[in-house]
Design an enzyme around this catalytic site. Structure first.
Site, PDB file in Angstrom:
ATOM      1  N   ARG A 120       0.784  -1.207   0.000  1.00 59.60           N
ATOM      2  CA  ARG A 120       0.000   0.000   0.000  1.00 59.60           C
ATOM      3  C   ARG A 120       0.830   1.279   0.000  1.00 59.60           C
ATOM      4  O   ARG A 120       0.359   2.347  -0.379  1.00 59.60           O
ATOM      5  CB  ARG A 120      -0.872   0.003   1.271  1.00 59.60           C
ATOM      6  CG  ARG A 120      -1.997  -1.018   1.200  1.00 59.60           C
ATOM      7  CD  ARG A 120      -2.584  -1.311   2.552  1.00 59.60           C
ATOM      8  NE  ARG A 120      -1.676  -2.124   3.336  1.00 59.60           N
ATOM      9  CZ  ARG A 120      -1.951  -2.512   4.593  1.00 59.60           C
ATOM     10  NH1 ARG A 120      -3.047  -2.139   5.190  1.00 59.60           N
ATOM     11  NH2 ARG A 120      -1.103  -3.280   5.248  1.00 59.60           N
ATOM     12  N   GLY A 121       2.079   1.205   0.420  1.00 67.56           N
ATOM     13  CA  GLY A 121       2.825   2.415   0.757  1.00 67.56           C
ATOM     14  C   GLY A 121       3.077   3.411  -0.369  1.00 67.56           C
ATOM     15  O   GLY A 121       3.307   4.589  -0.121  1.00 67.56           O
ATOM     16  N   GLU A 132       7.995   2.438  -5.744  1.00 64.91           N
ATOM     17  CA  GLU A 132       7.962   2.015  -4.339  1.00 64.91           C
ATOM     18  C   GLU A 132       8.141   3.225  -3.422  1.00 64.91           C
ATOM     19  O   GLU A 132       8.753   4.221  -3.813  1.00 64.91           O
ATOM     20  CB  GLU A 132       9.126   1.056  -4.068  1.00 64.91           C
ATOM     21  CG  GLU A 132       8.788  -0.365  -3.784  1.00 64.91           C
ATOM     22  CD  GLU A 132       7.905  -0.649  -2.595  1.00 64.91           C
ATOM     23  OE1 GLU A 132       7.235   0.253  -2.068  1.00 64.91           O
ATOM     24  OE2 GLU A 132       7.891  -1.808  -2.183  1.00 64.91           O
ATOM     25  N   ASP A 133       7.635   3.120  -2.215  1.00 66.24           N
ATOM     26  CA  ASP A 133       7.880   4.186  -1.246  1.00 66.24           C
ATOM     27  C   ASP A 133       9.259   4.032  -0.613  1.00 66.24           C
ATOM     28  O   ASP A 133       9.973   5.011  -0.429  1.00 66.24           O
ATOM     29  CB  ASP A 133       6.786   4.242  -0.169  1.00 66.24           C
ATOM     30  CG  ASP A 133       6.542   2.904   0.498  1.00 66.24           C
ATOM     31  OD1 ASP A 133       7.031   1.868  -0.013  1.00 66.24           O
ATOM     32  OD2 ASP A 133       5.861   2.881   1.532  1.00 66.24           O
ATOM     33  N   ASP A 144      14.252  -1.028   1.917  1.00 69.79           N
ATOM     34  CA  ASP A 144      14.955  -1.119   3.198  1.00 69.79           C
ATOM     35  C   ASP A 144      15.871  -2.346   3.150  1.00 69.79           C
ATOM     36  O   ASP A 144      17.039  -2.239   2.754  1.00 69.79           O
ATOM     37  CB  ASP A 144      13.902  -1.190   4.308  1.00 69.79           C
ATOM     38  CG  ASP A 144      14.482  -1.181   5.708  1.00 69.79           C
ATOM     39  OD1 ASP A 144      15.696  -1.403   5.858  1.00 69.79           O
ATOM     40  OD2 ASP A 144      13.722  -0.972   6.667  1.00 69.79           O
ATOM     41  N   LYS A 160      17.175   3.018   2.111  1.00 70.49           N
ATOM     42  CA  LYS A 160      17.883   2.935   3.389  1.00 70.49           C
ATOM     43  C   LYS A 160      19.060   1.982   3.211  1.00 70.49           C
ATOM     44  O   LYS A 160      18.943   0.781   3.474  1.00 70.49           O
ATOM     45  CB  LYS A 160      16.898   2.363   4.417  1.00 70.49           C
ATOM     46  CG  LYS A 160      17.077   2.864   5.816  1.00 70.49           C
ATOM     47  CD  LYS A 160      16.192   2.066   6.755  1.00 70.49           C
ATOM     48  CE  LYS A 160      14.922   2.760   7.103  1.00 70.49           C
ATOM     49  NZ  LYS A 160      14.166   2.025   8.156  1.00 70.49           N
ATOM     50  N   PHE A 172      13.109   4.478  11.477  1.00 64.71           N
ATOM     51  CA  PHE A 172      11.769   4.043  11.073  1.00 64.71           C
ATOM     52  C   PHE A 172      10.962   5.272  10.660  1.00 64.71           C
ATOM     53  O   PHE A 172      10.639   6.112  11.490  1.00 64.71           O
ATOM     54  CB  PHE A 172      11.079   3.289  12.205  1.00 64.71           C
ATOM     55  CG  PHE A 172       9.786   2.662  11.772  1.00 64.71           C
ATOM     56  CD1 PHE A 172       9.785   1.455  11.082  1.00 64.71           C
ATOM     57  CD2 PHE A 172       8.575   3.292  12.016  1.00 64.71           C
ATOM     58  CE1 PHE A 172       8.601   0.886  10.652  1.00 64.71           C
ATOM     59  CE2 PHE A 172       7.375   2.727  11.585  1.00 64.71           C
ATOM     60  CZ  PHE A 172       7.395   1.520  10.905  1.00 64.71           C
ATOM     61  N   ASP A 231       3.395   3.646   6.942  1.00 69.14           N
ATOM     62  CA  ASP A 231       2.511   3.561   8.114  1.00 69.14           C
ATOM     63  C   ASP A 231       3.253   3.300   9.417  1.00 69.14           C
ATOM     64  O   ASP A 231       4.400   2.841   9.443  1.00 69.14           O
ATOM     65  CB  ASP A 231       1.471   2.460   7.914  1.00 69.14           C
ATOM     66  CG  ASP A 231       2.070   1.061   8.037  1.00 69.14           C
ATOM     67  OD1 ASP A 231       3.032   0.766   7.280  1.00 69.14           O
ATOM     68  OD2 ASP A 231       1.610   0.285   8.878  1.00 69.14           O
ATOM     69  N   ARG A 288      -0.323   7.041   7.249  1.00 70.71           N
ATOM     70  CA  ARG A 288      -0.023   7.061   5.814  1.00 70.71           C
ATOM     71  C   ARG A 288      -0.460   8.382   5.195  1.00 70.71           C
ATOM     72  O   ARG A 288       0.036   8.772   4.138  1.00 70.71           O
ATOM     73  CB  ARG A 288      -0.758   5.922   5.086  1.00 70.71           C
ATOM     74  CG  ARG A 288      -0.295   4.522   5.471  1.00 70.71           C
ATOM     75  CD  ARG A 288      -0.951   3.514   4.529  1.00 70.71           C
ATOM     76  NE  ARG A 288      -0.907   2.152   5.043  1.00 70.71           N
ATOM     77  CZ  ARG A 288       0.084   1.294   4.826  1.00 70.71           C
ATOM     78  NH1 ARG A 288       1.131   1.654   4.136  1.00 70.71           N
ATOM     79  NH2 ARG A 288       0.025   0.066   5.312  1.00 70.71           N
TER      80      ARG A 288
HETATM   81  C1  PRP Z   1       6.992  -1.724   3.081  1.00 67.76           C
HETATM   82  C2  PRP Z   1       7.289  -0.825   1.891  1.00 67.76           C
HETATM   83  C3  PRP Z   1       8.022  -1.735   0.935  1.00 67.76           C
HETATM   84  C4  PRP Z   1       8.742  -2.698   1.855  1.00 67.76           C
HETATM   85  C5  PRP Z   1      10.195  -2.347   1.914  1.00 67.76           C
HETATM   86  O1  PRP Z   1       5.845  -2.486   2.820  1.00 67.76           O
HETATM   87  O2  PRP Z   1       6.126  -0.287   1.334  1.00 67.76           O
HETATM   88  O3  PRP Z   1       7.131  -2.435   0.094  1.00 67.76           O
HETATM   89  O4  PRP Z   1       8.139  -2.559   3.148  1.00 67.76           O
HETATM   90  O5  PRP Z   1      10.879  -3.116   2.865  1.00 67.76           O
HETATM   91  P1  PRP Z   1      12.042  -4.141   2.543  1.00 67.76           P
HETATM   92  O6  PRP Z   1      12.977  -3.507   1.572  1.00 67.76           O
HETATM   93  O7  PRP Z   1      12.670  -4.371   3.901  1.00 67.76           O
HETATM   94  O8  PRP Z   1      11.432  -5.410   2.002  1.00 67.76           O
HETATM   95  P2  PRP Z   1       4.994  -3.252   3.962  1.00 67.76           P
HETATM   96  O9  PRP Z   1       5.324  -4.694   3.974  1.00 67.76           O
HETATM   97  O10 PRP Z   1       5.111  -2.502   5.265  1.00 67.76           O
HETATM   98  O11 PRP Z   1       3.508  -3.108   3.382  1.00 67.76           O
HETATM   99  P3  PRP Z   1       2.672  -1.768   3.130  1.00 67.76           P
HETATM  100  O12 PRP Z   1       3.271  -1.072   1.912  1.00 67.76           O
HETATM  101  O13 PRP Z   1       1.285  -2.241   2.882  1.00 67.76           O
HETATM  102  O14 PRP Z   1       2.798  -0.892   4.373  1.00 67.76           O
END
Ligand code: PRP
Length: 187
Positions: A46-47, A102-103, A106, A134, A155, A162, A168
């Protein structure tokens, strides 16, 4: 009065800064893809929803926009390491240029999973645009073609990101400095 206590969230990138960077990224993407053929922006739910909404309006090309959903964090602040597809694309991407939006990247686990999945669908190309990166959190290598901001290992919340499913809708990106009573003005 805001629904949150601003003294508990430190601003990293305000709305004007995000807008200026989106404009730059949009111009760069426009230049790179001009005359190259069909381009589809793939937003990762969703991000990514505020970022893709703002970025696509700075791309001066006839793009398609599609979405898929991935989740690995759930309500936690640490990744589970297991990426789940919660929603697939609406259209095939075979033969099209795909730009994943992507947002945040990480650990890189979500993006690695996604890129492997997308490549099986035989697109003409796949590139990645992420608003935030990151580098200290990376556990696997992924190539990132467009990066809005490189951030420290904190974070971050807001502008799609979120904190326990909320925040969000903040128009800026920030860091929660004190998670007690973030919402003093709501029941
Ligand atoms: C978050 C973000 C990325 C992912 C990045 O999604 O939107 O998709 O984590 O993290 P990573 O590089 O450590 O894999 P999340 O799983 O929180 O779902 P969301 O977008 O619905 O909040």
């Amino acid at each position: 009065m805001a629904f949150y206590d601003a003294s508990k969230i430190e601003t990293l990138y305000d709305q004007a800064t995000l807008d200026a960077r989106n404009r730059e990224l949009g111009a760069q993407i426009t230049a790179d893809y001009k005359g190259k053929g069909d381009l589809v922006l793939v937003g990762v739910l969703r991000g990514s929803f505020p970022f893709i909404a703002d970025l696509c309006r700075y791309i001066d090309l006839p793009v398609e926009v599609d979405f898929l959903g991935l989740s690995s964090y759930g309500d936690r602040t640490e990744t589970s390491g297991i990426v789940r597809m919660t929603q697939d694309l609406s259209e095939p991407i075979k033969g099209k240029h795909v730009l994943v939006v992507e947002d945040i990247v990480d650990t890189g686990l979500t993006m690695k999973y996604l890129l492997a999945n997308l490549h099986t669908r035989e697109p003409a190309s796949v590139r990645v645009a992420t608003l935030l990166h990151k580098p200290d959190g990376m556990r696997v290598h992924v190539d990132l073609d467009y990066v809005g901001f490189t951030i420290p290992d904190r974070f971050v919340v807001g502008y799609g990101l979120d904190f326990s499913r909320k925040l969000r809708n903040l128009p800026f990106i920030g860091v929660v400095t004190n998670s007690d009573l973030i919402y003093p003005n709501t029941p």
